[in-house]
Design a protein around this motif. Structure first.
Motif, short mmCIF file in Angstrom:
data_model
loop_
_atom_site.label_atom_id
_atom_site.label_comp_id
_atom_site.label_asym_id
_atom_site.label_seq_id
_atom_site.Cartn_x
_atom_site.Cartn_y
_atom_site.Cartn_z
N GLY A 272 0.68 -1.41 -0.36
CA GLY A 272 0.02 -0.15 -0.01
C GLY A 272 0.70 1.26 0.33
N ALA A 273 2.26 0.53 0.22
CA ALA A 273 3.04 2.52 0.01
C ALA A 273 3.12 3.07 -1.33
N LEU A 274 3.13 3.90 -1.31
CA LEU A 274 3.49 4.96 -2.45
C LEU A 274 5.05 5.27 -2.79
N MET A 275 5.73 4.69 -4.16
CA MET A 275 7.04 5.22 -4.73
C MET A 275 6.91 6.08 -5.31
N VAL A 276 8.04 7.53 -5.10
CA VAL A 276 7.85 7.89 -6.08
C VAL A 276 9.04 8.44 -6.87
N THR A 277 9.35 7.60 -7.88
CA THR A 277 10.84 7.28 -8.41
C THR A 277 10.90 8.28 -9.81
N ILE A 278 12.50 8.81 -10.08
CA ILE A 278 12.82 8.69 -10.96
C ILE A 278 14.20 8.66 -11.39
N PRO A 279 14.20 8.19 -12.19
CA PRO A 279 13.57 7.36 -13.36
C PRO A 279 12.20 6.21 -13.28
N SER A 280 11.60 5.94 -13.91
CA SER A 280 10.62 4.78 -13.55
C SER A 280 11.84 3.83 -13.26
N LEU A 281 10.79 3.23 -12.33
CA LEU A 281 11.04 1.71 -11.68
C LEU A 281 11.29 0.61 -13.10
N GLU A 282 10.81 0.85 -14.36
CA GLU A 282 10.79 -0.02 -15.33
C GLU A 282 12.31 0.43 -15.94
N ASP A 283 12.55 1.53 -16.26
CA ASP A 283 13.87 1.94 -16.39
C ASP A 283 15.45 1.36 -15.59
N SER A 284 14.88 1.38 -13.94
CA SER A 284 16.07 1.86 -13.18
C SER A 284 15.95 0.30 -13.35
N LEU A 285 15.30 -1.11 -13.20
CA LEU A 285 15.55 -2.44 -13.18
C LEU A 285 15.22 -3.10 -14.25
N GLN A 286 16.11 -2.28 -14.89
CA GLN A 286 15.65 -3.37 -16.30
C GLN A 286 16.71 -3.58 -17.14
N TYR A 287 17.85 -3.78 -16.58
CA TYR A 287 19.04 -4.63 -16.41
C TYR A 287 19.82 -5.46 -15.26
N LEU A 288 19.02 -5.09 -14.47
CA LEU A 288 19.30 -5.46 -12.69
C LEU A 288 18.08 -6.97 -13.12
N ASP A 289 19.61 -7.71 -12.55
CA ASP A 289 18.69 -9.13 -12.09
C ASP A 289 18.58 -9.07 -10.57
N CYS A 290 16.76 -8.96 -10.67
CA CYS A 290 17.02 -8.20 -8.34
C CYS A 290 16.47 -9.20 -8.02
N GLY A 291 15.60 -10.55 -9.02
CA GLY A 291 15.24 -11.68 -8.48
C GLY A 291 13.92 -11.75 -8.16
N PHE A 292 13.46 -10.71 -8.58
CA PHE A 292 11.62 -10.95 -8.69
C PHE A 292 11.50 -9.99 -9.95
N ARG A 293 9.98 -9.89 -10.39
CA ARG A 293 9.21 -9.16 -11.71
C ARG A 293 8.89 -7.85 -10.32
N LEU A 294 8.96 -6.56 -11.99
CA LEU A 294 7.75 -6.16 -10.81
C LEU A 294 6.43 -5.93 -11.17
N GLN A 295 6.19 -6.61 -11.66
CA GLN A 295 4.40 -6.70 -12.34
C GLN A 295 4.14 -6.77 -10.84
N GLU A 296 4.71 -7.85 -10.27
CA GLU A 296 5.05 -8.28 -9.50
C GLU A 296 4.25 -7.94 -7.57
N TRP A 297 5.30 -6.52 -7.99
CA TRP A 297 5.67 -5.79 -6.87
C TRP A 297 4.96 -4.44 -6.32
N ALA A 298 4.66 -3.56 -7.51
CA ALA A 298 4.29 -2.58 -7.76
C ALA A 298 2.97 -2.11 -8.78
N ARG A 299 2.03 -1.48 -8.73
CA ARG A 299 1.97 -1.05 -10.49
C ARG A 299 1.58 0.21 -10.36
N GLU A 300 1.97 0.92 -10.95
CA GLU A 300 2.39 2.59 -11.82
C GLU A 300 1.01 3.02 -11.74
#
Length: 327
Positions: A272-300
């Motif tokens: 339920g927490a809000l995240m304000v990100t610059i740049p987008s999470l898609e851009d920040s996570l695109q080239y990283l192997d974080c072990g999770f999918r963004l779609q399972e964590w947060a929605r824009e």
């Protein structure tokens, strides 16, 4: 549109062209085409739909807040070097992603909170900043220098707290990860009534800089700066209602460390927490192997009040700013 309206619209166009060379080229085109030349036929179009004007109270709130932030920026410029990077900081230029082409030889750090576009133009005119670099030591073969900011501008702060985020209750806890000079913290203090505003900054000297401003402007009642790695402050991450991440990891640590911290945030930011990100999470996570999918964590989610207007153009300040909710 009457003559006065046309003049104001013309000036607005010029203000959106910050580079003097671009301005001159535009004015030369106007002169060649519309004054000395043969103007093309005008196509009559319906007037554009304008956003509703700001209420006087909103205008006053913005003007007062921006004035305070401007004074804080004036004080910070006295404390920081021109590039706002301290000798104790370790800058790591990105090796992946769209900023991987930021070569140190032609990339300058220009803090957007400390220096607005007009001030950057003045610094370029006086020779304190350069606009271009030589590609092969020939004065005719140049390319624009890349400017990188690690802070949000005053305009961007106003957008985040007055248009992007929904109304913020007083019992809200706001966390800024990598608070650096404290720009987001000061914006949150001035534009909201959050009972607790926390910045976490890994550089001790930057923590001291922020504390100097907090003490001078007596922000201690709601604002706090914690020194250290965000992974050592899981308690505040877990209770935060709003988390701000402004250009926070990419230029300061290698991809493997970034991935580890994102995994930590994934595990600790509450639902339920809000995240304000610059740049987008898609851009920040695109080239990283974080072990999770963004779609399972947060929605824009869309901006709360996208039609808000102000005495400046928000458009250039909104394209990279994204709002997400943890699901």
């Amino acid at each position: 549109m009457d003559l006065k309206g046309a003049q104001e619209a013309f000036l607005a166009v010029l203000q959106q062209l910050p580079q003097p060379e671009t301005r001159k080229a535009f004015l030369a085109w106007v002169d060649d085409t519309w004054i000395r030349g043969d103007p093309p036929n005008l196509m009559v179009c319906p007037p554009p739909c304008l956003p509703p004007p700001m209420a006087p109270a909103c205008t006053s709130e913005y003007t007062s807040g921006d004035t305070k932030l401007r004074k804080i920026a004036d004080d910070l410029r006295e404390l920081m070097p021109l590039n706002a990077i301290l000798p104790t900081e370790q800058i790591t230029f990105p090796s992946v992603g769209e900023n991987a082409d930021c070569d140190p030889s032609h990339t300058l750090h220009v803090d957007a909170f400390l220096y607005d576009e007009d001030m950057v133009d003045e610094l370029c005119d006086t020779g304190e900043l350069a606009r271009n670099y030589c590609v092969d030591c020939s004065s005719h073969n140049t390319q624009p220098i890349t400017y990188v900011s690690h802070s949000a501008s005053r305009e961007r702060l106003a957008y985040v707290f007055r248009a992007l985020l929904p109304p913020i209750p007083e019992d809200t806890i706001l966390l800024d990860i990598g608070s650096r000079l404290g720009a987001v913290l000061y914006g949150a203090y001035i534009y909201t009534k959050c009972q607790r505003i926390v910045g976490v900054e890994i550089n001790q000297e930057l923590c001291q800089v922020q504390q100097t401003i907090i003490n001078k402007y007596q922000f201690q009642d709601r604002l706090q700066v914690l020194h250290g790695d965000i992974q050592d402050h899981g308690e505040v991450v877990r209770v935060a209602d709003i988390i701000c991440l402004n250009n926070v990891f990419e230029f300061f640590m290698p991809p493997s460390v970034q991935a580890r911290i994102w995994a930590f945030l994934r595990a600790n930011i509450k639902k339920g927490a809000l995240m304000v990100t610059i740049p987008s999470l898609e851009d920040s996570l695109q080239y990283l192997d974080c072990g999770f999918r963004l779609q399972e964590w947060a929605r824009e989610i869309p901006p709360h009040n996208p039609n808000i207007t102000a005495p400046f153009d928000f458009q250039s300040e909104t394209s990279e700013v994204k709002l997400y909710q943890v699901i």
